[in-house]
Design an enzyme around this catalytic site. Structure first.
Site, short mmCIF file in Angstrom:
data_model
loop_
_atom_site.label_atom_id
_atom_site.label_comp_id
_atom_site.label_asym_id
_atom_site.label_seq_id
_atom_site.Cartn_x
_atom_site.Cartn_y
_atom_site.Cartn_z
N GLU B 60 0.97 -0.97 -0.11
CA GLU B 60 0.00 -0.17 0.46
C GLU B 60 0.69 0.82 0.06
OE1 GLU B 60 -0.99 -2.64 1.63
OE2 GLU B 60 -3.49 -3.13 1.69
N HIS B 129 -10.86 -5.70 8.97
CA HIS B 129 -11.91 -5.13 7.59
C HIS B 129 -13.00 -5.04 7.58
CE1 HIS B 129 -8.56 -8.52 7.39
NE2 HIS B 129 -9.50 -8.23 5.68
#
Lengths: 322, 325
Positions: B60, B129
């Site tokens: 990322e 998540h």
């Protein structure tokens, strides 16, 4: 690689310009005219100049907190740099960035950054952009031995290699992060060996020999332009001053003054001067003229910085969004 | 007008914008060959190819930084962070680089970068998540923050986000992807900083974000039967924030509830409550209340996750409280 006499003279001039600029910063910082932090490039001039002498105006570089050398080598304006580090409105960033955030997008300087390793992915992005636009621009990412342990180094080399991007990763291994020596921070000795993990060439340059840096980076730049992907060039170098101005006794807390003087003997500017004289490229008088010219330029930069106004406090809210 | 899903609205917006402007490209994990973890980018690889639909390695910081570098040098990237929970891996590039470069460089350098991601619990995806961390990005000056609440809004706001020359956190909601709504065929732009009164009412104001807008509207129907006429305001973007629409509503109703799925502590409700208390204090007939997620990680087990997510019942209860406090 054959370099013209004019170009060699220019390379010498830029190295001297960096040295004079940084020595001036030592002085003005010590006298309290410069706020904040100064991380100086004294002793490393051959790396920035050797690398940037391979680049055109529209090639990109990303820089570091120790970025004055990179900016000057890429063609940065010392007046606007000096004004910026004084915090003046006439500076490169209108006083909003300071020493660690100098940028000149018009000449491909994507900015110095205060986050170690923070600029490496940005250079990868510039290379991606060049590839998508089908130009033959390359992006050089400067970073140090400390940054080679940051996650972004690994992510960036991996991304550049798997996507075949025209990046030249130039690692300035000056043996220390702040006080942590390279040998205490990583199990390897040559950072160039990490290139193999990412399936790209990794070469080592003598960071005190501007022509060696030039040659090694030239190979890498050519690879990039031909679409052959990224490379890693590790330059073995040394910073003569402490990590920052204010680092006691130029780093005596973590390194020996013997070590410092051993490296000072290998001064890249003195070495290049000797080379230019012995090869008959330039005469003593030419070199002296160059030095005087650079001293004058730096004096003028300080005057420019001095004369410029500080930004008005109302400007604090400007430039947040475009 | 045809009805399409929130995900389809995003898909067609990306497709049409990319057809118009070759500087736009998409980058992220599994967005290409797989079509995106929620199928939002399905089919785009076939049309635009691997050059413009870039499947990235799991890195990322690397690819968000690359997005920043590409945006700095003439491109208009749309980078996807698979879940807002994964922005943590790119926080330096988002907050210290993309958000700050324009200001630190004295107003030069534009970063026309869109960071698309999603918030929300409800899929039993558990603590890492399911978060709704949008408040973090509201707290980083230099980022614009959009939270579309419907298929119509997601298309219009995405057009604006892509056309904006500043970095935008474009925050979708994973539980909204398969909801349907009417969406015009053509491209249109919904401006940032302009909220909408989604339901007019005179008794109290609910300012709701993202998936809470639909829940507020549902609660309002029930509350109407109890004789409480609720006005639902959707700010659509948190940076810039349409303060005027919120203040106008509170000046009319005198009562405010903020409904948001982020944690209660230091969440969006806290910010909006502070603004209203500063600027419309004399109009308030009751303290400002917040419906938010509790200050715990998102639990896994179904009954616990249900207890975590703020819902219509929570909104109704709070609205009643606004009349008894």
């Amino acid at each position: 690689m054959q370099i013209s006499k004019e170009k060699l003279a220019k390379m010498y001039e830029v190295m001297v310009k960096i040295r004079k600029f940084e020595e001036k910063v030592v002085d003005i910082f010590a006298r309290g005219f410069m706020p904040g932090l100064a991380h100086l490039y004294v002793g490393e001039e051959a790396v920035a100049v050797g690398a940037c002498s391979n680049l055109g105006r529209d090639d990109y570089i990303s820089s570091t907190h120790r970025g004055h050398g990179h900016c000057i080598a890429k063609g940065g304006d010392v007046k606007r740099m000096m004004a910026e580090i004084f915090g003046k409105k006439t500076g490169y960033c209108k006083g909003k960035g300071g020493s660690m955030h100098i940028a000149d997008l018009d000449i491909g300087i994507l900015g110095a950054t205060g986050i170690v390793g923070g600029g490496i992915p940005i250079a990868v992005g510039a290379a991606l952009s060049a590839k998508l636009r089908k130009t033959h621009q390359v992006a050089v990412s400067f970073f140090g031995d400390g940054a080679s342990n940051q996650g972004t180094f690994h992510e960036s080399l991996n991304l550049a290699s798997v996507k075949n991007l025209p990046v030249v990763f130039v690692c300035e291994n000056n043996l220390y992060a702040i006080s942590t020596s390279q040998s205490r921070a990583q199990a390897i000795k040559d950072i160039a060996t990490r290139a193999a993990s990412y399936n790209m060439p990794g070469t080592i340059a003598d960071g005190n020999d501007v022509l060696d840096v030039y040659d090694k980076v030239a190979e890498a730049v050519e690879r990039g332009r031909k679409g052959e992907g990224p490379s890693l060039v590790e330059c073995k170098t040394y910073r003569w001053r402490g990590h920052h101005e204010g680092d006691p006794k130029r780093g005596a807390r973590y390194r020996s003054m013997n070590e410092v003087s051993e490296w000072e003997k290998k001064c890249p500017i003195a070495a290049f001067k000797k080379h230019l004289l012995s090869e008959g490229v330039l005469k003593e008088a030419d070199l002296k003229l160059i030095e005087e010219k650079m001293v004058k330029e730096i004096e003028e930069a300080v005057e420019f910085a001095d004369e410029g106004p500080f930004p008005a406090s109302e400007e604090i809210l400007e430039d947040l969004f475009t | 007008m045809r009805k399409i899903t929130y995900a389809e609205a995003i898909n067609e917006t990306l497709r049409e914008m990319m057809r118009k402007d070759e500087r736009i490209f998409i980058m992220g994990e599994d967005i290409g060959r797989y079509g995106g973890i929620f199928q939002v980018t399905k089919g785009l690889l076939d049309e635009f190819g691997e050059e413009r639909i870039i499947d990235t390695p799991i890195s990322e910081a690397g690819f968000v930084g690359a997005g920043t570098g590409a945006a700095l040098t003439g491109m208009r990237p749309v980078v996807e962070l698979m879940f807002i929970d994964f922005t943590t891996l790119a926080m330096d590039q988002i907050v210290n680089q993309a958000a700050k470069i324009h200001y630190m460089f004295g107003g030069k350098a534009k970063i026309p970068l869109v960071l698309r991601t999603n918030i929300g619990a409800g899929r039993s995806a558990a603590a890492q998540h399911s978060q709704s961390l949008h408040a973090w990005f509201v707290h980083a000056p230099g980022l614009k923050v959009a939270l579309p609440s419907s298929p119509y809004d997601v298309k219009g706001l995405l057009v604006t986000a892509i056309e904006d020359d500043n970095p935008v956190m474009f925050i979708e909601h994973k539980m909204l992807y398969y909801t349907e709504g009417e969406v015009p065929d053509e491209l249109y732009s919904i401006p940032f900083g302009k909220g909408e009164v989604k339901r007019e009412g005179k008794d109290l104001t609910v300012v709701a974000l993202s998936s809470m807008v639909g829940k507020a509207l549902g609660a309002a129907e029930d509350l109407a039967r109890d004789g409480i006429d609720v006005e639902v305001v959707d700010p659509k973007t948190l940076v810039p924030l349409d303060e005027a629409i919120i203040l106008d509503s509170v000046k009319k109703t005198g009562r405010l509830l903020v409904a948001d799925e982020g944690h209660r502590r230091c969440g969006i409700g806290a910010e909006i409550a502070a603004i209203v208390s500063e600027k419309a204090f004399d109009y308030l007939d009751a303290p400002i209340l917040r419906v938010a997620s509790p200050d715990v990680p998102v639990p896994f087990s179904h009954p616990l996750e249900k207890a975590y997510i703020p819902d219509e019942e929570d909104i109704k209860r709070a609205c009643h409280e606004l009349f008894t406090k």
